[in-house]
Design a protein around this motif. Structure first.
Motif, mmCIF file in Angstrom:
data_model
loop_
_atom_site.group_PDB
_atom_site.id
_atom_site.type_symbol
_atom_site.label_atom_id
_atom_site.label_comp_id
_atom_site.label_asym_id
_atom_site.label_seq_id
_atom_site.Cartn_x
_atom_site.Cartn_y
_atom_site.Cartn_z
ATOM 1 N N VAL A 54 48.410 61.742 55.788
ATOM 2 C CA VAL A 54 47.394 60.933 56.511
ATOM 3 C C VAL A 54 46.992 61.507 57.768
ATOM 4 C CG1 VAL A 54 47.704 58.723 57.937
ATOM 5 C CG2 VAL A 54 49.281 59.054 56.090
ATOM 6 N N ASN A 65 44.490 57.938 63.189
ATOM 7 C CA ASN A 65 45.605 57.873 61.925
ATOM 8 C C ASN A 65 45.940 56.180 61.668
ATOM 9 O OD1 ASN A 65 45.698 60.519 61.778
ATOM 10 N ND2 ASN A 65 47.628 60.776 62.960
ATOM 11 N N SER A 66 45.813 55.464 62.817
ATOM 12 C CA SER A 66 46.373 54.149 62.583
ATOM 13 C C SER A 66 45.340 53.401 61.816
ATOM 14 C CB SER A 66 46.265 53.367 63.996
ATOM 15 O OG SER A 66 45.296 53.262 64.715
ATOM 16 N N SER A 69 45.991 54.334 58.220
ATOM 17 C CA SER A 69 46.988 53.869 57.968
ATOM 18 C C SER A 69 46.746 52.220 57.392
ATOM 19 C CB SER A 69 48.211 53.895 59.005
ATOM 20 O OG SER A 69 48.712 54.987 59.036
ATOM 21 N N ARG A 83 52.425 56.232 48.790
ATOM 22 C CA ARG A 83 52.841 57.000 49.937
ATOM 23 C C ARG A 83 54.226 57.773 49.321
ATOM 24 N NH1 ARG A 83 51.567 52.517 53.746
ATOM 25 N NH2 ARG A 83 50.052 53.184 55.041
#
Length: 147
Positions: A54, A65-66, A69, A83
């Protein structure tokens, strides 16, 4: 004053270039029923041909990253990506496209690549080298600022 003016000109040029790229991506991604960022993420994964962390996807996309995600969450719900956790370090999460996506969307991503190749083919080899040199230089200057 002149340096500020040059900086603003660089930003305007980059904005124009990115607008053209986004418009092209939006057109192709709409055909796949994906948003631009979703299409870019799947394109990176498909092109990479392996699972990616990620954090590496975030770096490639220039997003947090968030944010990445969240994009992955939506794509996972649609069955487009998977994932997996690292066996060595459970904190590390890898993402890959499903086999179905790899086959189904290959044509769309080839079309996107072809569009950019067509654009770049309008430049001479010398112009392309200057563009790359300028972009590498810009990247170095930005990296210096970050440190």
């Amino acid at each position: 004053m002149e340096e500020i003016s040059k900086g603003i000109r660089i930003i305007k040029i980059l904005k124009k270039v990115m607008g053209t790229i986004k418009q092209s991506m939006r057109h192709e991604c709409h055909g796949m029923q994906l948003t631009g960022p979703q299409g870019m993420l799947i394109g990176i994964l498909s092109h990479n041909k392996e699972k990616m962390k990620v954090s590496d996807l975030s770096e490639n996309l220039g997003l947090s990253n968030s944010t990445v995600s969240g994009i992955i969450d939506r794509l996972e719900k649609q069955g487009l990506v998977e994932r997996t956790r690292s066996k060595d370090d459970r904190r590390v999460v890898y993402v890959s496209v499903t086999d179905e996506v790899r086959k189904k969307h290959k044509q769309h991503f080839n079309e996107i690549e072809k569009r950019f190749e067509d654009i770049m083919s309008k430049g001479t080899p010398e112009e392309i080298d200057k563009i790359l040199e300028g972009l590498y230089t810009l990247e170095k200057v930005i990296d210096r600022q970050r440190k």
